[in-house]
Design a protein around this motif. Structure first.
Motif, short mmCIF file in Angstrom:
data_model
loop_
_atom_site.label_atom_id
_atom_site.label_comp_id
_atom_site.label_asym_id
_atom_site.label_seq_id
_atom_site.Cartn_x
_atom_site.Cartn_y
_atom_site.Cartn_z
N LYS A 3 0.83 -1.20 0.00
CA LYS A 3 0.00 0.00 0.00
C LYS A 3 0.87 1.26 0.00
O LYS A 3 0.61 2.22 -0.74
CB LYS A 3 -0.90 -0.01 1.25
N ALA A 4 1.92 1.23 0.81
CA ALA A 4 2.84 2.38 0.87
C ALA A 4 3.54 2.59 -0.46
O ALA A 4 3.72 3.72 -0.92
CB ALA A 4 3.86 2.15 1.98
N ALA A 5 3.93 1.48 -1.12
CA ALA A 5 4.62 1.58 -2.42
C ALA A 5 3.69 2.16 -3.46
O ALA A 5 4.08 3.01 -4.27
CB ALA A 5 5.11 0.20 -2.85
N VAL A 6 2.44 1.73 -3.44
CA VAL A 6 1.46 2.24 -4.40
C VAL A 6 1.21 3.73 -4.18
O VAL A 6 1.18 4.52 -5.13
CB VAL A 6 0.14 1.43 -4.30
N ALA A 7 1.13 4.11 -2.90
CA ALA A 7 0.90 5.52 -2.59
C ALA A 7 2.09 6.38 -3.02
O ALA A 7 1.93 7.47 -3.56
CB ALA A 7 0.63 5.68 -1.09
#
Lengths: 189, 110
Positions: free
Chosen positions: A42-46
């Motif tokens: 999720k952090a990478a996508v954000a």
């Protein structure tokens, strides 16, 4: 802050059948972590603004993108000016997880090679099957170009983009131009 | 030239993208072991003519380790499998026995 300078100051080679251009500076963040952990994904996508890439693929859109490097590593690309903010947000999001995010923008050099025969340029340098059916747009491949490690992908049908270490930028520029020398077309693809 | 498959990233490429790193499935003898065991763990390596298991490293690719089963005589590659194991998986053993009917896995040898 000092001005960012790329390794070859945007060198361009137009003598051969392909145009070789050093582009950049490009913002790049290496993220290592366990991608079975949803919070890390999720952090990478954000941070990248892209969907999470499947194995050996990359998703790019304009200046930003995310590429699959290994089972526990992705490369996040973004405009150079945004890399500090994006990294800070990413590190905040990952504060409670076992992961590592580092700004590697200045450690790398990025080249764009443009030609309808661009597949030949790569096939001469890297041990990769460059057949149109085997290597398609959207794939991302880490390999070697002649004697140095590199990664590349095809944003469009006649363009490849190569990422290598900054210290070998001149070597990469020279071998790309050499492989694209006029008259050296093999005509295989 | 060998064509090697990396089970970690799914790339199949020729051997120059990889690096071979010697015999696989060594049993470690550390502190407290006898000197003979320690010596053989450190220095003694098999040098078979035929089926051999090796550790390989995807040096220019994903940077991960894995195992390869191959034949040192014919250079046939039987297959590659995860690095997270101390014995070859049954599937690899079956493939080898299919190609080399008289071969017996080391762990089954008396």
């Amino acid at each position: 802050m000092s001005d960012p300078v790329t390794a070859l100051k945007g060198a361009k080679g137009t003598a051969g059948f392909a145009t070789v251009t050093e582009i950049g500076p490009v913002g790049m963040i290496t993220l290592r972590g366990d991608f079975a952990n949803k919070a890390v994904v999720k952090a990478a996508v954000a941070a990248s603004g892209m969907t999470f890439p499947e194995q050996r693929r990359c998703a790019t859109q304009g200046d930003q993108g995310m590429a699959w490097m290994s089972p526990d590593e992705v490369l996040i690309m973004c405009p150079y000016a945004e890399v500090h903010d994006r990294l800070e947000n990413l590190q905040t999001a990952l504060a409670k997880h076992h992961a590592l995010a580092v700004n590697v923008s200045d450690a790398r050099a990025v080249f764009r090679v443009r030609s309808p025969k661009v597949r030949e340029v790569v096939a001469k340098l890297a041990p990769v099957d460059m057949d149109e059916a085997a290597f398609t747009i959207g794939m991302f491949r880490r390999t070697r170009f002649a004697q140095v490690p590199a990664a590349f992908w095809m944003p469009e049908a006649d363009v490849i983009q190569v990422v290598c270490f900054r210290s070998v930028a001149q070597y990469m520029f020279d071998i790309l131009n050499n492989a694209a020398k006029t008259g050296s077309e093999v005509g295989h693809f | 030239m060998l064509t090697i498959h990396c089970p970690n990233c799914g790339v199949t490429a020729e051997e120059t993208e990889f690096h071979a790193h010697g015999e696989a499935h060594l049993k470690r003898f550390g502190p407290g072991s006898s000197e003979d065991d320690f010596e053989s763990y450190l220095f003694m390596r098999k040098n078979p003519k035929g089926v051999h298991f090796e550790r390989w490293h995807h040096r220019y690719g994903c940077g991960k380790w894995f195992h390869v089963a191959r034949c040192t005589m014919t250079l046939e590659v039987f297959g590659s499998y995860t690095g997270q194991t101390s014995v070859p998986p049954q599937q690899i053993i079956d493939t080898i026995q299919d190609r080399r009917p008289d071969w017996v896995p080391a762990q089954d040898q008396a």
